[in-house]
Motif scaffolding. Structure first.
Motif, PDB file in Angstrom:
ATOM      1  N   THR A 147      -8.346  13.343  -5.799  1.00  0.00           N
ATOM      2  CA  THR A 147      -7.764  12.317  -4.449  1.00  0.00           C
ATOM      3  C   THR A 147      -8.071  11.171  -5.708  1.00  0.00           C
ATOM      4  OG1 THR A 147      -8.669  13.629  -3.346  1.00  0.00           O
ATOM      5  CG2 THR A 147      -8.323  10.975  -2.099  1.00  0.00           C
ATOM      6  N   THR A 188      -5.101   0.914  -8.361  1.00  0.00           N
ATOM      7  CA  THR A 188      -5.181  -0.164  -7.706  1.00  0.00           C
ATOM      8  C   THR A 188      -4.396  -1.071  -9.308  1.00  0.00           C
ATOM      9  OG1 THR A 188      -7.280  -0.401  -7.130  1.00  0.00           O
ATOM     10  CG2 THR A 188      -6.397  -2.282  -7.859  1.00  0.00           C
ATOM     11  N   HIS A 237       0.515   5.795  -0.058  1.00  0.00           N
ATOM     12  CA  HIS A 237       0.453   7.026  -0.207  1.00  0.00           C
ATOM     13  C   HIS A 237       1.221   8.056  -1.118  1.00  0.00           C
ATOM     14  CE1 HIS A 237      -2.555   5.886   2.555  1.00  0.00           C
ATOM     15  NE2 HIS A 237      -1.662   5.597   3.347  1.00  0.00           N
ATOM     16  N   VAL A 244      -3.482  -0.838  -3.750  1.00  0.00           N
ATOM     17  CA  VAL A 244      -4.222  -0.362  -3.766  1.00  0.00           C
ATOM     18  C   VAL A 244      -3.156   1.443  -3.170  1.00  0.00           C
ATOM     19  CG1 VAL A 244      -5.960   1.533  -2.787  1.00  0.00           C
ATOM     20  CG2 VAL A 244      -5.757  -0.966  -3.666  1.00  0.00           C
ATOM     21  N   GLU A 298      -3.096  12.259  -4.051  1.00  0.00           N
ATOM     22  CA  GLU A 298      -3.521  13.031  -4.130  1.00  0.00           C
ATOM     23  C   GLU A 298      -2.766  14.104  -3.966  1.00  0.00           C
ATOM     24  OE1 GLU A 298      -6.053  13.471  -0.197  1.00  0.00           O
ATOM     25  OE2 GLU A 298      -4.974  15.335   0.130  1.00  0.00           O
ATOM     26  N   ARG A 349      -7.639   6.003  -6.230  1.00  0.00           N
ATOM     27  CA  ARG A 349      -6.786   5.295  -5.248  1.00  0.00           C
ATOM     28  C   ARG A 349      -6.517   5.244  -6.742  1.00  0.00           C
ATOM     29  NH1 ARG A 349     -10.432   7.211  -2.704  1.00  0.00           N
ATOM     30  NH2 ARG A 349     -11.887   6.906  -4.130  1.00  0.00           N
ATOM     31  N   GLY A 365     -11.492   7.743  -7.664  1.00  0.00           N
ATOM     32  CA  GLY A 365     -11.382   8.810  -7.633  1.00  0.00           C
ATOM     33  C   GLY A 365     -12.283   9.918  -7.505  1.00  0.00           C
ATOM     34  N   GLY A 367       1.011  -1.423  -0.258  1.00  0.00           N
ATOM     35  CA  GLY A 367      -0.093  -0.185  -0.229  1.00  0.00           C
ATOM     36  C   GLY A 367       1.148   1.191  -0.386  1.00  0.00           C
ATOM     37  N   ASP A 415      -2.640   5.339  -3.249  1.00  0.00           N
ATOM     38  CA  ASP A 415      -3.566   6.528  -2.624  1.00  0.00           C
ATOM     39  C   ASP A 415      -2.900   8.030  -3.408  1.00  0.00           C
ATOM     40  OD1 ASP A 415      -6.273   5.564  -1.602  1.00  0.00           O
ATOM     41  OD2 ASP A 415      -5.577   5.573   0.607  1.00  0.00           O
TER      42      ASP A 415
END
Lengths: 329, 439
Positions: B285, B289, B203, B295, B299, B287, B265, B201, B297
């Motif tokens: 924003t 995959t 961000h 996933v 932003e 996501r 998103g 995962g 994220d």
């Protein structure tokens, strides 16, 4: 290939900050006050610093002393108010973005404010993820800091400017001739300052530590603070009192910053410690000419304003604010 | 569990129909770039704004014998400012751009490219596919800025031209400078060696205050206004998810060793409400995959006054990673103990490093850099993200990649009309999630 000039040109006897005005009528008492940014709920405090004399620089015995802290000499400074705190993003950001200022303000911007020169919006995040609320604004150039003062002047009608190097040291010492305003004992620093040992590599909200005896918070550490002066590696040899000294320069680098920051070691927080601006702080600016507003590699650098008790003339004020910016390649 | 082995995306380029829909390039000229016998490298600058001028300075900042021999820009004033900065700081012995080698207008790039061994492409990104194709057609080595296109059509063109560049051993470096930045290189090397296990995962952020605007002036045609304010129009900029956030999205792809299979998103315009804010969103924003189910994220936003951050963080099966452009690279075990803390002191400026590497390879006659396809795929990832927020729907990679929607104007003249125009109040239409078709 020489992209940057590091040489300070001949020092011109400066006279833009201290004026031979005959004005002796002060329209208001020399007290602490709170400045309000008109039509917003944002304020900042101003603390009176009485005129006086002090020994500027450090003696050769002082631990951690650098050669540029001398020779010591007697300096006299006129009275001024100084920002109780370092200037925060909350206020600085109004200056950055006119649309934002207009949206936050309760009334329309005046034509004078509307027409001001503002910074280019930085491509990068100039907070470096360290936050804005009650935290010091960082990464601005000296030019940007002075233009912010002009914005304040246009908003409030009061002449705000950067401190001279002498004013800064005088205010930081608060009457002490020791390395720190509280003496020589570094272990007391954590009570007064955010620095390498306790900051966890980030700026902190203003005013969380104890103030110095004259009421100034975070004068050491948190962020370094801009002065008006060009950096010279030696103070002048003087037998007489040096009155309201300042160094001007035709060159963009180096200029003096003071006070150490959240990444500084204890000895770099001493009252006499000097730092010089560095063109490498714009190294990762991918644009040419490089931004006249931002140092993307100086997240440790902020500002604190002063306001002289004796107000200069309108012409003198505008001459200070409207100094032509110097291109940076 | 070894998630890495489940990820087929490392072979993505071999297995997917990348060049479908890509244009056929005209027969290649023989690469004439950097003929032997002289150590002098002739460069041309295409796009003379602040970034292009900066790139030229970086070319001169290498150890090589560089001569700037031609410049091109749509606007004469931009070219003149750039020439002034370069000639006054570098000197006219190195900046040898005579009046007849200053090319102005939409077609200026062709003549400027012809003069050089290496071209620097730094116009607004919408033009990149056209300029890159021409540079490769003319057999030149290339430095080009990110992003490399603004729509899928442009991406396919860049990938097709990149294949030709590879065939002709033309070095291509793209200004996703994190790929040339020590903290990213060293930290990701350790991740690839398994320091924090498999990445499950992450961000990635570009949250800032926004960028410049330039006021409309009465004599401007619509085309000139949009060109001067290129950041606010998708055919030129790709929206800020593409123009800026591609940097962070590219790190996600680097870490995952592949590209996402789908995205969904949310995005819109909260503060970008004025006449000078074109059609782009102010927040996205998304996501993303990936094929193994990971996933990431993403932003990005342009909100003055709000909290900002620009960085990348990832979670692995054995630890966490944090990186940002300020030379930070940290790996931490799940118990919080430090596994790696990159020392940023003395790290070379990544913008300079891109040029050092490119020109050193060229001067040695080496073929080392083929950034174009990878950069096109990361640009495409950002476009996929934009498709997701603009439509408000889940969009697959294949739908986005194969989209036939072409944002570019039909023709390039000052009186030609771009496809997106303001209404009677001067407001440009923008995407409405749930309504807007993007593929």
């Amino acid at each position: 290939m020489l992209l940057h000039k590091f040489v300070v040109s001949a020092i011109v006897a400066g006279s833009i900050l201290f004026f031979n005005t005959n004005s002796s009528v002060y329209s208001e008492p020399f007290d602490p006050y709170t400045e309000e940014i008109p039509n917003t709920d944002l304020v900042f405090g101003m603390t009176p610093i009485a005129a006086g004399e002090f020994i500027m620089g450090s003696s050769s015995e002082e631990e951690g002393r650098k050669v540029d802290e001398g020779p010591q000499r007697k300096v006299a400074v006129d009275a001024f108010w100084m920002g109780t705190h370092e200037m925060t993003w909350d206020i600085f950001e109004l200056f950055l973005n006119k649309n934002y200022e207009a949206s936050v303000s309760q009334k329309a911007l005046s034509p004078e404010v509307d027409g001001l020169t503002r910074p280019t919006t930085p491509y990068l995040d100039m907070t470096f993820g360290m936050g804005k609320e009650d935290k010091p604004a960082i990464g601005m150039t000296q030019y940007g800091a002075i233009q912010f003062c002009k914005w304040l002047y246009t908003k409030t009608g009061k002449f705000y400017r950067l401190p001279t190097e002498a004013e800064w040291e005088y205010a930081a010492r608060a009457g002490a001739s020791t390395a720190y305003f509280f003496g020589e004992d570094q272990t007391a620093l954590a009570d007064y300052a955010w620095f390498a040992e306790n900051s966890e590599e980030t700026t902190h909200k203003i005013g969380e530590k104890k103030p110095n005896p004259w009421g100034l918070y975070d004068i050491y550490g948190n962020v370094m603070e801009w002065t008006n002066d060009a950096y010279v590696p030696q103070y002048p040899e003087m037998t007489d009192v040096d009155e309201n000294p300042q160094q001007t320069s035709e060159e963009l680098y180096p200029r003096v910053i003071r006070g150490g920051s959240y990444v500084s070691e204890a000895l770099d927080l001493r009252s006499s410690r000097r730092f010089a601006s560095n063109p490498a702080w714009k190294q990762i600016d991918p644009q040419i000419p490089k931004s006249r507003w931002w140092f993307p590699e100086a997240p440790f650098l902020g500002l604190r304003v002063v306001r002289p008790l004796v107000r200069p003339t309108e012409e003198e004020i505008m001459a200070y604010y409207d100094q032509a910016p110097i291109d940076d390649y | 569990m070894d998630l890495k082995n489940k990820n087929p995306r490392r072979d993505f380029l071999k297995t997917s129909a990348l060049v479908t829909g890509g244009m056929m390039l005209s027969p290649f000229s023989i690469p004439g770039a950097y003929a032997s016998g002289s150590d002098e490298i002739k460069i041309a600058l295409i796009g003379c704004g602040g970034r292009g001028t900066g790139a030229a300075f970086q070319a001169f900042g290498t150890d090589q014998n560089i001569k700037l021999v031609a410049m091109a820009d749509a606007f004469r004033d931009r070219l003149d400012d750039s020439y002034k900065a370069l000639s006054s700081k570098i000197g006219t012995d190195k900046v040898v751009v005579t009046e007849d080698k200053k090319f102005v207008g939409f077609d200026a790039y062709k003549d400027a490219i012809a003069e050089a061994d290496v071209v620097l492409l730094a116009t607004p990104p919408g033009f990149r596919p056209i300029h890159f194709e021409e540079a490769i057609r003319q057999g030149k080595h290339v430095f080009m800025e990110k992003p490399v296109a603004t729509d899928a059509n442009g991406i396919r063109r860049v990938i097709a031209a990149a294949e030709q560049a590879k065939a002709n051993r033309l070095n291509v470096v793209v200004g996703l400078q994190r790929r040339y930045q020590d903290n990213y290189i060293e930290t990701i090397k350790r991740i690839e060696d398994g320091a924090i296990g498999d990445i499950v995962g992450g961000h990635v952020y570009w949250n800032g205050g926004g960028v410049w605007t330039r006021a409309r002036t009465p004599e401007q045609t619509e085309m000139e206004y949009q060109m001067r304010n290129w950041y606010y129009f998708n055919w030129l900029c790709g929206d800020h998810i593409t123009e800026q956030h591609v940097h962070n999205i590219d790190i996600a792809n680097w870490i995952k060793g592949g590209y996402p299979v789908k995205a969904e998103g949310t995005g819109g315009r909260m503060v970008r409400t004025g006449l000078d804010t074109g059609e782009i969103f102010d927040h996205h924003t998304v996501r993303f995959t990936y094929a193994d189910g990971t996933v990431i994220d993403s932003e990005c936003r342009h909100f003055p006054g709000a909290f900002n951050k620009v960085d990348e963080s990832f979670t692995g099966t054995k630890g966490r990673a944090y990186m940002n452009a300020g030379n930070v690279g940290k790996l931490t075990a799940l118990d919080g103990s430090s596994l790696y803390d990159h020392d940023g002191k003395g790290n070379i400026n990544p913008y300079q490093q891109e040029h050092n590497k490119l020109f050193a390879a060229i001067v040695k006659g080496e073929y080392l850099y083929e950034d174009a396809t990878r950069s096109a795929m990361s640009t495409m990832t950002s476009i996929l993200g934009r498709n997701a927020t603009y439509s408000g729907k889940e969009i697959s990679w294949d739908e986005a990649f194969n989209s036939k929607i072409d944002l570019m104007p039909e023709k390039f003249t000052w009186d030609a009309m771009p496809k997106v125009l303001p209404d009677d109040n001067g407001i440009y239409p923008h995407a409405i999630p749930g309504q807007t078709k993007v593929v």
